[in-house]
Design an enzyme around this catalytic site. Structure first.
Site, PDB file in Angstrom:
ATOM      1  N   ASP A   1       0.819  -1.212   0.000  1.00  0.00           N
ATOM      2  CA  ASP A   1       0.000   0.000   0.000  1.00  0.00           C
ATOM      3  C   ASP A   1       0.853   1.262   0.000  1.00  0.00           C
ATOM      4  O   ASP A   1       0.366   2.355   0.267  1.00  0.00           O
ATOM      5  CB  ASP A   1      -0.953  -0.018   1.206  1.00  0.00           C
ATOM      6  CG  ASP A   1      -2.216   0.806   0.947  1.00  0.00           C
ATOM      7  OD1 ASP A   1      -2.484   1.123  -0.230  1.00  0.00           O
ATOM      8  OD2 ASP A   1      -2.923   1.142   1.915  1.00  0.00           O
TER       9      ASP A   1
ATOM     10  N   ILE B   1       2.472 -14.649  -6.879  1.00  0.00           N
ATOM     11  CA  ILE B   1       3.492 -15.411  -7.603  1.00  0.00           C
ATOM     12  C   ILE B   1       4.649 -14.465  -7.931  1.00  0.00           C
ATOM     13  O   ILE B   1       4.458 -13.498  -8.666  1.00  0.00           O
ATOM     14  CB  ILE B   1       2.903 -15.997  -8.908  1.00  0.00           C
ATOM     15  CG1 ILE B   1       1.711 -16.893  -8.578  1.00  0.00           C
ATOM     16  CG2 ILE B   1       3.972 -16.748  -9.704  1.00  0.00           C
ATOM     17  CD1 ILE B   1       0.881 -17.280  -9.794  1.00  0.00           C
TER      18      ILE B   1
ATOM     19  N   SER C   1     -27.260  -2.549  -6.043  1.00  0.00           N
ATOM     20  CA  SER C   1     -27.275  -3.371  -4.831  1.00  0.00           C
ATOM     21  C   SER C   1     -27.339  -4.856  -5.151  1.00  0.00           C
ATOM     22  O   SER C   1     -26.903  -5.678  -4.353  1.00  0.00           O
ATOM     23  CB  SER C   1     -28.450  -2.987  -3.938  1.00  0.00           C
ATOM     24  OG  SER C   1     -29.650  -3.014  -4.677  1.00  0.00           O
TER      25      SER C   1
END
Ligand SMILES: *[C@@H]1O[C@H](CO)[C@@H](O)[C@H](O)[C@H]1NC(C)=O
Ligand SMILES: *[C@@H]1O[C@H](CO)[C@@H](O)[C@H](O)[C@H]1NC(C)=O
Ligand SMILES: *[C@@H]1O[C@H](CO)[C@@H](O)[C@H](O)[C@H]1NC(C)=O
Ligand SMILES: *[C@@H]1O[C@H](CO)[C@@H](O)[C@H](O)[C@H]1NC(C)=O
Ligand SMILES: *[C@@H]1O[C@H](CO)[C@@H](O)[C@H](O)[C@H]1NC(C)=O
Ligand SMILES: *[C@@H]1O[C@H](CO)[C@@H](O)[C@H](O)[C@H]1NC(C)=O
Length: 570
Positions: free
Chosen positions: A200, A225, A255
């Site tokens: 991140d 991988i 929804s």
């Protein structure tokens, strides 16, 4: 659970306690108290049901209610009960029903010219507002507090309410340091919705990215991988992943695609248990949606009591074909989305035309263009011209972000007439204890408050249902026409009618009853079984009509499992 998530639970709690569920997504503000009124009436109805199930007093039932809730929810529930309990208990003892008590608590009111919304039949000679006034006057301390203001308008709490609205309005991961729209938390638009970010701190690294230097050092595409095979001296990505073509999946939807689901146990007092409410915080942080179990992007099975039925999805099948596609999914679906709002929501899709691999996109808006809670519901439906224009706008945008070799399939709207046909003579789960309440009674109550998810279909008026379906058929034709009119540069397209009736046929062939595919609480969405079957049908359609869109079977899947195990999970 991390502190961030805990803080958010705390914030969400305040919202929950102040019963402003309208901020959770799909409801209009309504009239006569709208969503606040419905929530109050249903919660107090459940207290009443607890007195029946446990043959107990209202005072004990209120206490008992809080004991089912997890962690901090319990604390706040107790605080609310300490404060409001005396009025509520007094009301029940004097024979007031939840309609009356919620009027006394000022969550419900009879607005001028808006009719009177009641879920319970009244046996009293006094009107609901009169009884409510009598009740409230016996509790001056509560009266004083309630006249102050709505909870979200109180200084301090106001800011908290605004932050929460922001998360639920932006549809991006709450925690996303590198701003690549992939996060590391699960909820709050995190990995339940979009493959988990494996770094991140770098926006180059995210699910769906091209490998860089064969990911011999760093896992750029987050598929788990990476590194070198020391025996051969070649990068694993080259050995396992470069004979097949990568293909991620995304859904732009409402929804239904987000998989809206309110657990049945929450509205049936005989099924209350700590386990039923254990994951309340998680579920609210995901906007009452379950994208991780949905037909398009489902990727796990859960053993929580809130879910019955298996997860089968398009993503899971793409993964089964080729494990190199691990984590490459995005669920860009929002409760209440219609074709016009999708022209904004689509911008939260994360794909780079050059740096990412191709994507299979499902565009599926099955109801909200004809569904709304307005009394003059037809006037608020999308027109054919608007629908056509909105679809073109979205396809044009997709052409600026999708890598070459991508595919887009659009679907038509569902046939909501079937919902009423399947459910109208059945009891709503909330009406199984105490006064019986059927689906049409529940629909009428919600449309009186103007918070029905769909006045046009959830109604006992046959003419209105038929008119709504007619418009849905016209809008589906507009989606189809726009799909084939648009000349795309980076993807090919196709169109598919939403396969609701096929799902029913398939389910009946397996020995089921059609109503068993519908969400029992809302009577409006398909449930877990429905999602699994819809994904079966869509996948069969791809295999038959678009076999060249699907990746080939990777002969190295077993090797990947051997070397990389669960590839970092989800
Ligand atoms: C319910 O409780 C009341 C009072 O405690 C008792 O008289 C009654 O027999 C109970 N009913 C059942 C069905 O247990
Ligand atoms: C796979 O990767 C190797 C580099 O290690 C390359 O030489 C080879 O051409 C690639 N094969 C395919 C089918 O792309
Ligand atoms: C969930 O479990 C079912 C039944 O065991 C299985 O067929 C399915 O593949 C599982 N789904 C996922 C996403 O693991
Ligand atoms: C929609 O469903 C109803 C049955 O519930 C059926 O009578 C009607 O023909 C269907 N309409 C379309 C356009 O499929
Ligand atoms: C049923 O809906 C139609 C179309 O909106 C309307 O004209 C009619 O008055 C409604 N009928 C009743 C009984 O409400
Ligand atoms: C779309 O509709 C227009 C106007 O009705 C028509 O001329 C055109 O042929 C249609 N295009 C497709 C691809 O269906």
């Amino acid at each position: 659970m991390s502190t961030v998530a805990m803080n958010w639970i705390y914030l969400l709690l305040i919202v929950f306690i102040s019963v402003v569920d309208s901020r959770l997504g799909s409801f209009n503000a309504g009239v006569n108290g709208g969503g606040d009124c419905a929530t109050c009436t249903i919660v107090l109805g459940l207290v009443d049901h607890l007195t029946i199930v446990y043959n107990d007093t209202a005072a004990h039932a209120l206490e008992r209610l809080c004991t089912f809730l997890p962690g901090e929810f319990k604390t706040y529930c107790k605080a609310a009960v300490d404060f409001l309990g005396p009025l509520i208990i007094d009301g029940f003892i004097k024979g007031d029903n939840p309609d009356v008590i919620c009027h006394a608590l000022k969550f419900c009111h009879d607005d001028a010219g808006q009719g009177k919304c009641r879920i319970y039949p009244s046996k009293s000679s006094l009107s609901v507002p009169q009884r409510a006034l009598n009740l409230l006057q016996r509790h001056p301390r509560i009266n004083l507090f309630l006249t102050k203001s709505k909870i979200c308008e109180i200084p301090g709490i106001k800011e908290i309410c605004r932050i929460i609205e922001n998360v639920f309005n932006n549809h991006l991961p709450m925690l996303d340091l590198d701003q690549d729209h992939f996060g590391t938390e699960t909820t709050l638009r995190g990995s339940s919705w979009r493959g988990k970010d494996c770094n991140d701190l770098s926006s180059q690294i995210h699910p769906g990215a091209h490998t860089i230097q064969s990911d011999s050092m760093i896992d750029h595409n987050c598929n788990g991988i990476f590194g070198m095979n020391s025996a051969t001296g070649r990068p694993w990505e080259d050995e396992f992943c470069n004979e097949t073509q990568r293909m991620g999946i995304a859904v732009l939807g409402d929804s239904l695609s987000a998989h809206f689901h309110i657990p049945e146990q929450w509205l049936d007092a005989s099924q209350f248990s700590p386990e039923a409410f254990e994951h309340l915080g998680f579920i609210l942080e995901n906007e009452l949606d379950w994208p991780q179990l949905s037909a398009s992007t489902g990727h796990v099975n859960v053993s929580w009591p809130n879910i019955i039925g298996p997860t089968r999805s398009l993503y899971a099948r793409l993964f089964d074909l080729d494990h190199c596609n691990h984590r490459d999914y995005q669920n860009i679906a929002v409760n209440g989305a219609r074709s016009s709002s999708m022209t904004n929501i689509m911008k939260t899709l994360s794909r780079h035309q050059k740096n990412d691999v191709p994507l299979l996109v499902i565009y599926s808006l099955v109801g909200n263009d004809v569904c709304n809670g307005h009394p003059d519901t037809i006037d608020h439906m999308t027109t054919v011209e608007q629908m056509h224009k909105n679809v073109i706008t979205t396809l044009t945008y997709l052409d600026t972000v999708l890598p070459s070799g991508s595919h887009v399939v659009t679907t038509g709207l569902g046939n909501g007439s079937m919902l009423y046909d399947l459910l109208h003579d059945r009891l709503h789960p909330f009406g199984r204890i105490g006064p019986p309440i059927t689906y049409p009674q529940m629909y009428d109550y919600l449309s009186c408050l103007q918070i029905s998810p769909c006045n046009g279909w959830l109604t006992s008026n046959y003419t209105l249902r038929a008119l709504t379906t007619d418009r849905a058929v016209e809008l589906s034709a507009a989606v189809r026409n726009a799909t084939f009119s648009y000349e795309s540069k980076h993807f090919d397209v196709d169109y598919l009618d939403f396969p609701f009736d096929q799902a029913i046929q398939e389910w009946e062939a397996q020995g089921g009853q059609p109503w068993q595919l519908i969400e029992s609480i809302d009577g409006f969405h398909i449930n877990q079984y429905g999602h699994a079957i819809v994904s079966d049908i869509l996948w069969a359609w791809f295999q038959k009509e678009k076999p060249h869109w699907l990746p080939t079977l990777n002969p190295h899947n077993a090797d990947i499992e051997r070397v990389f195990k669960d590839q970092g999970g989800y």
